[in-house]
Design a protein around this motif. Structure first.
Motif, PDB file in Angstrom:
ATOM      1  N   THR A 205       0.829  -1.206   0.000  1.00  0.00           N
ATOM      2  CA  THR A 205       0.000   0.000   0.000  1.00  0.00           C
ATOM      3  C   THR A 205       0.864   1.256   0.000  1.00  0.00           C
ATOM      4  O   THR A 205       0.583   2.217  -0.734  1.00  0.00           O
ATOM      5  CB  THR A 205      -0.934  -0.006   1.226  1.00  0.00           C
ATOM      6  N   LEU A 206       1.920   1.260   0.812  1.00  0.00           N
ATOM      7  CA  LEU A 206       2.846   2.401   0.820  1.00  0.00           C
ATOM      8  C   LEU A 206       3.438   2.619  -0.575  1.00  0.00           C
ATOM      9  O   LEU A 206       3.516   3.766  -1.057  1.00  0.00           O
ATOM     10  CB  LEU A 206       3.973   2.154   1.825  1.00  0.00           C
ATOM     11  N   ARG A 207       3.833   1.518  -1.216  1.00  0.00           N
ATOM     12  CA  ARG A 207       4.431   1.629  -2.545  1.00  0.00           C
ATOM     13  C   ARG A 207       3.428   2.158  -3.565  1.00  0.00           C
ATOM     14  O   ARG A 207       3.740   3.067  -4.346  1.00  0.00           O
ATOM     15  CB  ARG A 207       4.963   0.262  -2.980  1.00  0.00           C
ATOM     16  N   LYS A 208       2.210   1.623  -3.551  1.00  0.00           N
ATOM     17  CA  LYS A 208       1.197   2.055  -4.514  1.00  0.00           C
ATOM     18  C   LYS A 208       0.843   3.531  -4.357  1.00  0.00           C
ATOM     19  O   LYS A 208       0.637   4.248  -5.346  1.00  0.00           O
ATOM     20  CB  LYS A 208      -0.076   1.216  -4.339  1.00  0.00           C
ATOM     21  N   LEU A 209       0.762   3.986  -3.105  1.00  0.00           N
ATOM     22  CA  LEU A 209       0.360   5.370  -2.838  1.00  0.00           C
ATOM     23  C   LEU A 209       1.547   6.325  -2.809  1.00  0.00           C
ATOM     24  O   LEU A 209       1.365   7.527  -2.598  1.00  0.00           O
ATOM     25  CB  LEU A 209      -0.386   5.435  -1.497  1.00  0.00           C
ATOM     26  N   GLN A 210       2.742   5.774  -2.984  1.00  0.00           N
ATOM     27  CA  GLN A 210       3.976   6.572  -2.974  1.00  0.00           C
ATOM     28  C   GLN A 210       4.120   7.329  -1.650  1.00  0.00           C
ATOM     29  O   GLN A 210       4.465   8.508  -1.618  1.00  0.00           O
ATOM     30  CB  GLN A 210       4.008   7.535  -4.167  1.00  0.00           C
ATOM     31  N   LEU A 211       3.849   6.616  -0.551  1.00  0.00           N
ATOM     32  CA  LEU A 211       4.019   7.163   0.788  1.00  0.00           C
ATOM     33  C   LEU A 211       5.242   6.515   1.419  1.00  0.00           C
ATOM     34  O   LEU A 211       5.760   5.518   0.918  1.00  0.00           O
ATOM     35  CB  LEU A 211       2.766   6.894   1.629  1.00  0.00           C
ATOM     36  N   HIS A 212       5.700   7.102   2.545  1.00  0.00           N
ATOM     37  CA  HIS A 212       6.978   6.656   3.097  1.00  0.00           C
ATOM     38  C   HIS A 212       6.888   6.003   4.469  1.00  0.00           C
ATOM     39  O   HIS A 212       7.794   5.287   4.870  1.00  0.00           O
ATOM     40  CB  HIS A 212       7.951   7.839   3.168  1.00  0.00           C
ATOM     41  N   ASN A 213       5.823   6.267   5.217  1.00  0.00           N
ATOM     42  CA  ASN A 213       5.746   5.692   6.557  1.00  0.00           C
ATOM     43  C   ASN A 213       4.296   5.585   6.990  1.00  0.00           C
ATOM     44  O   ASN A 213       3.373   6.020   6.286  1.00  0.00           O
ATOM     45  CB  ASN A 213       6.555   6.524   7.567  1.00  0.00           C
TER      46      ASN A 213
END
Length: 228
Positions: A205-213
């Motif tokens: 999910t972090l990767r798909k949404l381009q989030l970091h934490n």
């Protein structure tokens, strides 16, 4: 910070940095947390020192006052969270003003407590913050949730703007539980899956949404109305 190891392995103490311009208060909070099992790795009296020292020692949690003199704690929060995405910031302030709460959270703070909090309440808040769980003095969480929802409302994206990558049903379910403050192990128990499976869903999910934490993940979930 990870969850306590079910296999009985050693769990490191939470590494905390305390930032406050009042030396007696600063040292008192550091002493209380140290006596309760935290590893207080540094203290700082002002915002520039907080940024400099935090970058050097890389604590798990920065316990941050806002009224720090010439440079606001809000400025330090923004710089620390930008430089150290794995470090969480918990505000501990005498102010419960709505504007201060919202500014701190927009800058990157994961939670906000007023200084009337007791020692055990503070320790619990530090532990939850280290796990990426938002913590607020009662009455302030709804304020922040409402503001994120207001900011999330706006004009529909232009047709040529890329769509947000679709999450699977299970990823959305895990995201909803993360936003509710459950740890990975609690989510695994609730969904009857392995801890590693939950962590895999979180990382995807972090990767798909381009989030970091996880703090950014929680904010995204709030904006999308998944924290209800």
């Amino acid at each position: 910070m990870g969850d306590p190891a079910a296999e009985g392995g050693h769990v490191d103490a939470i590494r905390v940095m305390v930032v406050d311009d009042h030396p007696i208060w600063r040292e008192g909070v550091a002493r209380d947390l140290g006596e309760r099992g935290c590893d207080v790795v540094a203290t700082a009296p002002d915002a520039p020192a907080a940024v400099r020292i935090a970058t050097a020692v890389r604590p798990d949690v920065v316990l941050m006052d806002l009224n720090l003199g010439a440079v606001s704690g809000v400025t330090a929060i923004g710089e620390i969270t930008a430089a150290l995405p794995e470090t969480q910031v918990l505000v501990l302030s005498a102010s419960g003003e709505h504007a201060d709460v919202l500014e701190a959270c927009k800058a990157g703070a994961l939670g906000y407590l007023v200084k009337s909090a007791g020692a055990e309440e503070l320790l619990d808040a530090v532990e939850r913050t280290a796990r990426g769980v938002p913590v607020f003095t009662p009455g302030l969480a709804g304020l922040v949730l409402g503001e994120y929802r207001r900011l999330a409302e706006g004009p529909a994206p232009a047709r040529d703007e890329p769509a947000v990558p679709a999450l699977t049903e299970r990823e959305t379910e895990v995201l909803r539980l993360v936003a509710k403050g459950l740890t990975a192990r609690q989510i695994a128990s609730k969904l009857v899956v392995s801890h590693r499976t939950v962590e895999s869903h979180v990382q995807n999910t972090l990767r798909k949404l381009q989030l970091h934490n996880r703090s950014q993940l929680v904010r995204y979930a709030i904006e999308q109305g998944l924290a209800d």
